[in-house]
Design a protein around this motif. Structure first.
Motif, PDB file in Angstrom:
ATOM      1  N   LEU A  90     -34.923  53.201 -89.073  1.00  0.00           N
ATOM      2  CA  LEU A  90     -35.623  54.450 -89.368  1.00  0.00           C
ATOM      3  C   LEU A  90     -35.229  54.990 -90.737  1.00  0.00           C
ATOM      4  CD1 LEU A  90     -35.370  56.154 -85.860  1.00  0.00           C
ATOM      5  CD2 LEU A  90     -37.426  55.198 -86.913  1.00  0.00           C
ATOM      6  N   ALA A  91     -33.947  54.872 -91.085  1.00  0.00           N
ATOM      7  CA  ALA A  91     -33.483  55.353 -92.392  1.00  0.00           C
ATOM      8  C   ALA A  91     -34.069  54.514 -93.523  1.00  0.00           C
ATOM      9  CB  ALA A  91     -31.958  55.318 -92.443  1.00  0.00           C
ATOM     10  N   ASN A  92     -34.172  53.216 -93.319  1.00  0.00           N
ATOM     11  CA  ASN A  92     -34.761  52.355 -94.352  1.00  0.00           C
ATOM     12  C   ASN A  92     -36.228  52.678 -94.569  1.00  0.00           C
ATOM     13  OD1 ASN A  92     -32.420  50.967 -94.930  1.00  0.00           O
ATOM     14  ND2 ASN A  92     -32.872  49.254 -93.574  1.00  0.00           N
ATOM     15  N   ALA A 128     -45.783  47.439 -90.720  1.00  0.00           N
ATOM     16  CA  ALA A 128     -44.702  46.815 -91.493  1.00  0.00           C
ATOM     17  C   ALA A 128     -43.370  46.961 -90.759  1.00  0.00           C
ATOM     18  CB  ALA A 128     -44.618  47.439 -92.880  1.00  0.00           C
ATOM     19  N   ALA A 129     -43.162  48.127 -90.139  1.00  0.00           N
ATOM     20  CA  ALA A 129     -41.928  48.354 -89.392  1.00  0.00           C
ATOM     21  C   ALA A 129     -41.848  47.449 -88.166  1.00  0.00           C
ATOM     22  CB  ALA A 129     -41.829  49.822 -88.973  1.00  0.00           C
ATOM     23  N   LEU A 150     -52.076  55.716 -76.143  1.00  0.00           N
ATOM     24  CA  LEU A 150     -52.226  54.271 -76.286  1.00  0.00           C
ATOM     25  C   LEU A 150     -53.432  53.926 -77.151  1.00  0.00           C
ATOM     26  CD1 LEU A 150     -51.347  53.060 -72.668  1.00  0.00           C
ATOM     27  CD2 LEU A 150     -49.916  52.939 -74.721  1.00  0.00           C
ATOM     28  N   LYS A 151     -54.501  54.711 -77.038  1.00  0.00           N
ATOM     29  CA  LYS A 151     -55.677  54.480 -77.885  1.00  0.00           C
ATOM     30  C   LYS A 151     -55.320  54.686 -79.357  1.00  0.00           C
ATOM     31  CE  LYS A 151     -59.278  55.776 -74.536  1.00  0.00           C
ATOM     32  NZ  LYS A 151     -60.320  56.782 -74.214  1.00  0.00           N
ATOM     33  N   THR A 152     -54.540  55.724 -79.631  1.00  0.00           N
ATOM     34  CA  THR A 152     -54.127  55.990 -81.015  1.00  0.00           C
ATOM     35  C   THR A 152     -53.242  54.864 -81.540  1.00  0.00           C
ATOM     36  OG1 THR A 152     -54.249  58.383 -80.650  1.00  0.00           O
ATOM     37  CG2 THR A 152     -52.945  57.622 -82.522  1.00  0.00           C
ATOM     38  N   LEU A 153     -52.325  54.398 -80.699  1.00  0.00           N
ATOM     39  CA  LEU A 153     -51.436  53.315 -81.103  1.00  0.00           C
ATOM     40  C   LEU A 153     -52.209  52.019 -81.325  1.00  0.00           C
ATOM     41  CD1 LEU A 153     -48.464  54.051 -78.694  1.00  0.00           C
ATOM     42  CD2 LEU A 153     -48.429  54.254 -81.186  1.00  0.00           C
ATOM     43  N   ALA A 154     -53.266  51.819 -80.543  1.00  0.00           N
ATOM     44  CA  ALA A 154     -54.115  50.645 -80.761  1.00  0.00           C
ATOM     45  C   ALA A 154     -54.821  50.746 -82.109  1.00  0.00           C
ATOM     46  CB  ALA A 154     -55.129  50.510 -79.626  1.00  0.00           C
ATOM     47  N   GLY A 155     -55.255  51.955 -82.457  1.00  0.00           N
ATOM     48  CA  GLY A 155     -55.917  52.167 -83.736  1.00  0.00           C
ATOM     49  C   GLY A 155     -54.998  51.925 -84.915  1.00  0.00           C
ATOM     50  N   SER A 156     -53.708  52.184 -84.741  1.00  0.00           N
ATOM     51  CA  SER A 156     -52.749  51.974 -85.832  1.00  0.00           C
ATOM     52  C   SER A 156     -52.200  50.555 -85.842  1.00  0.00           C
ATOM     53  CB  SER A 156     -51.593  52.970 -85.725  1.00  0.00           C
ATOM     54  OG  SER A 156     -50.812  52.720 -84.565  1.00  0.00           O
ATOM     55  N   TYR A 179     -46.445  63.997 -77.949  1.00  0.00           N
ATOM     56  CA  TYR A 179     -45.099  63.700 -77.454  1.00  0.00           C
ATOM     57  C   TYR A 179     -45.016  62.265 -76.936  1.00  0.00           C
ATOM     58  CZ  TYR A 179     -41.794  63.295 -73.563  1.00  0.00           C
ATOM     59  OH  TYR A 179     -40.853  62.850 -72.671  1.00  0.00           O
ATOM     60  N   VAL A 180     -45.977  61.881 -76.104  1.00  0.00           N
ATOM     61  CA  VAL A 180     -45.996  60.523 -75.558  1.00  0.00           C
ATOM     62  C   VAL A 180     -46.191  59.503 -76.680  1.00  0.00           C
ATOM     63  CG1 VAL A 180     -47.252  58.928 -74.056  1.00  0.00           C
ATOM     64  CG2 VAL A 180     -46.825  61.271 -73.299  1.00  0.00           C
ATOM     65  N   LEU A 181     -47.085  59.814 -77.609  1.00  0.00           N
ATOM     66  CA  LEU A 181     -47.354  58.920 -78.737  1.00  0.00           C
ATOM     67  C   LEU A 181     -46.086  58.643 -79.527  1.00  0.00           C
ATOM     68  CD1 LEU A 181     -49.270  57.500 -80.800  1.00  0.00           C
ATOM     69  CD2 LEU A 181     -49.616  59.748 -81.832  1.00  0.00           C
ATOM     70  N   GLU A 182     -45.368  59.692 -79.909  1.00  0.00           N
ATOM     71  CA  GLU A 182     -44.176  59.520 -80.729  1.00  0.00           C
ATOM     72  C   GLU A 182     -43.073  58.800 -79.961  1.00  0.00           C
ATOM     73  OE1 GLU A 182     -43.964  60.015 -83.879  1.00  0.00           O
ATOM     74  OE2 GLU A 182     -45.997  60.843 -83.987  1.00  0.00           O
ATOM     75  N   ALA A 183     -42.966  59.061 -78.659  1.00  0.00           N
ATOM     76  CA  ALA A 183     -41.927  58.411 -77.856  1.00  0.00           C
ATOM     77  C   ALA A 183     -42.181  56.909 -77.744  1.00  0.00           C
ATOM     78  CB  ALA A 183     -41.866  59.043 -76.467  1.00  0.00           C
ATOM     79  N   ILE A 184     -43.424  56.529 -77.466  1.00  0.00           N
ATOM     80  CA  ILE A 184     -43.751  55.106 -77.351  1.00  0.00           C
ATOM     81  C   ILE A 184     -43.598  54.421 -78.705  1.00  0.00           C
ATOM     82  CG2 ILE A 184     -45.567  53.440 -76.813  1.00  0.00           C
ATOM     83  CD1 ILE A 184     -46.713  55.452 -74.831  1.00  0.00           C
ATOM     84  N   LYS A 185     -44.086  55.077 -79.764  1.00  0.00           N
ATOM     85  CA  LYS A 185     -43.968  54.497 -81.103  1.00  0.00           C
ATOM     86  C   LYS A 185     -42.504  54.275 -81.457  1.00  0.00           C
ATOM     87  CE  LYS A 185     -46.417  56.171 -84.570  1.00  0.00           C
ATOM     88  NZ  LYS A 185     -46.836  57.018 -85.729  1.00  0.00           N
ATOM     89  N   HIS A 186     -41.663  55.253 -81.158  1.00  0.00           N
ATOM     90  CA  HIS A 186     -40.238  55.120 -81.448  1.00  0.00           C
ATOM     91  C   HIS A 186     -39.656  53.906 -80.738  1.00  0.00           C
ATOM     92  CE1 HIS A 186     -35.922  55.876 -80.673  1.00  0.00           C
ATOM     93  NE2 HIS A 186     -35.928  56.368 -81.891  1.00  0.00           N
ATOM     94  N   ASP A 187     -40.005  53.727 -79.467  1.00  0.00           N
ATOM     95  CA  ASP A 187     -39.472  52.597 -78.707  1.00  0.00           C
ATOM     96  C   ASP A 187     -39.956  51.262 -79.265  1.00  0.00           C
ATOM     97  OD1 ASP A 187     -38.063  54.273 -77.081  1.00  0.00           O
ATOM     98  OD2 ASP A 187     -39.350  54.038 -75.324  1.00  0.00           O
ATOM     99  N   ILE A 188     -41.211  51.224 -79.723  1.00  0.00           N
ATOM    100  CA  ILE A 188     -41.748  49.985 -80.289  1.00  0.00           C
ATOM    101  C   ILE A 188     -41.053  49.644 -81.606  1.00  0.00           C
ATOM    102  CG2 ILE A 188     -43.782  48.903 -81.324  1.00  0.00           C
ATOM    103  CD1 ILE A 188     -45.491  50.448 -79.302  1.00  0.00           C
ATOM    104  N   LEU A 189     -40.926  50.641 -82.472  1.00  0.00           N
ATOM    105  CA  LEU A 189     -40.419  50.391 -83.823  1.00  0.00           C
ATOM    106  C   LEU A 189     -38.902  50.255 -83.892  1.00  0.00           C
ATOM    107  CD1 LEU A 189     -42.768  52.664 -85.952  1.00  0.00           C
ATOM    108  CD2 LEU A 189     -42.989  50.249 -85.376  1.00  0.00           C
ATOM    109  N   THR A 190     -38.218  50.547 -82.796  1.00  0.00           N
ATOM    110  CA  THR A 190     -36.766  50.348 -82.769  1.00  0.00           C
ATOM    111  C   THR A 190     -36.371  49.234 -81.803  1.00  0.00           C
ATOM    112  OG1 THR A 190     -36.526  52.123 -81.122  1.00  0.00           O
ATOM    113  CG2 THR A 190     -36.230  52.715 -83.434  1.00  0.00           C
TER     114      THR A 190
END
Length: 251
Positions: free
Chosen positions: A127-129, A156-157, A54-60, A14-25
Motif C-alpha cells: 500500500l505504501a509503494n 497494476a497492484a 462486486l459490479k464496480t470491482l468487475a468494472g475496474s 464500505y464493502v467495496l473498499e474492504a474487498i478491494k483491500h483484501d484482493i490487493l494485499t
C-alpha cells in the motif's frame, strides 16, 4: 487493517473498499470465489450492497463475473500484466516528469517511502509503494492523465501482488524508489523520467520474462529468474501457452 461500517457513509462503498483491500494485499487470491451470501454475512449487510460492490470491482478489472462460475477474483496472466504495465510505461514516466518540472512538493512521496521502509508486513508495504507512485504522478498538472493512471492502478497492484508472492523483489524496488525520489528532489526532469520507465520495465521483465513462454528457446538471460509453471499456478498467475489461448478468466 480493520474495517468498521459506522464511519462509512455508504454500505456499498464500505464493502467495496474492504474487498478491494483484501484482493490487493493478497487476502483474497486470484481465482478465489466471491459468494454474495458469505460476503453479506461477513460484513453484516444485505446482498444488495455486496452485489453493487462486486459490479464496480468487475468494472475496474479486479473481479470477473461469469454466468456459470459466479464471481471470482481475477486471475493474472502474462498478457494481462504486460497490457497493464504497457499503459504505465506510456503514461507514468511523462506524468512524473511533469510533476518534477512543475516543482510540486514531494512531501507525500517521502512519507510513503518512510512508511514502506518501516512496514511490518507485505500488505502494508504494498500500500505504501502504491502511495509513493501516486504521489509522484498525481500532481502532474493534467487531471485527465492522473485519472487515467488511477484507472489502471488497481490492476497494476493486483499484478504486483501476485508477482511479489512468487518472486519477492522488495529490496531492489525500494532502492529504485529511493533513486527516483533523489532525482525528483534534484529537479532532474529527464533523469527521473528515465528512472521511472526503467523501474516499471525491469519489474515486468523480472516477473514476466518473454522467453519463459517459449520453452524451445535455449537462450536465457543469466540475471533473470522466470517464474516456473508450478509457482505460477500456486500463486494464481497463469502463463498462456500456444495450445490454450483462451483467457483463464473466461472473458
Amino acid at each position: 487493517m480493520a474495517f468498521a461500517p459506522s464511519p462509512i457513509p455508504s454500505r456499498t462503498q464500505y464493502v467495496l473498499e474492504a474487498i478491494k483491500h483484501d484482493i490487493l494485499t493478497g487476502g483474497l487470491r486470484p481465482g478465489q470465489a466471491l459468494v454474495e451470501a458469505e460476503l453479506a454475512a461477513r460484513f453484516g449487510v444485505s446482498k444488495t450492497p455486496v452485489r453493487e460492490a462486486l459490479k464496480t470491482l468487475a468494472g475496474s478489472g479486479l473481479v470477473v463475473m461469469n454466468q456459470y462460475k459466479g464471481v471470482t477474483v481475477r486471475m493474472v496472466d502474462a498478457d494481462m500484466a504486460r497490457a497493464v504495465y504497457d499503459v504505465r510505461l506510456l503514461l507514468e514516466p511523462e506524468a512524473v516528469r511533469r510533476t518534477v518540472a512543475s516543482r510540486a512538493p514531494l512531501d507525500d512521496a517521502r512519507q510513503a517511502l518512510r512508511r514502506a521502509a518501516g512496514a511490518e508486513d507485505p500488505a502494508e508495504r504494498s500500500l505504501a509503494n502504491r502511495a509513493f507512485h501516486r504521489a509522484l504522478y498525481l500532481p502532474c498538472g493534467n487531471p485527465l492523465l492522473g485519472r487515467m493512471l488511477d484507472e489502471v492502478r488497481d490492476q497494476a497492484a493486483l499484478v504486483s501482488t501476485v508477482a511479489w508472492a512468487a518472486v519477492p523483489s522488495w529490496e531492489r524496488e525500494a532502492a529504485e524508489h529511493e533513486q527516483i525520489l533523489r532525482l525528483a528532489a534534484a529537479g532532474d526532469v529527464d533523469g527521473v523520467g528515465r528512472a521511472v520507465h526503467d523501474h516499471i520495465a525491469s519489474f515486468v521483465e523480472r516477473a514476466f520474462p518473454r522467453h519463459a513462454e517459449m520453452p524451445h528457446t535455449e537462450t536465457q538471460r543469466p540475471d533473470t529468474q522466470p517464474l516456473d509453471t508450478q509457482t505460477l499456478d500456486t500463486q494464481g498467475l497463469k502463463t498462456r501457452h500456444p495450445e490454450n489461448q483462451s483467457s483463464p478468466n473466461g472473458e
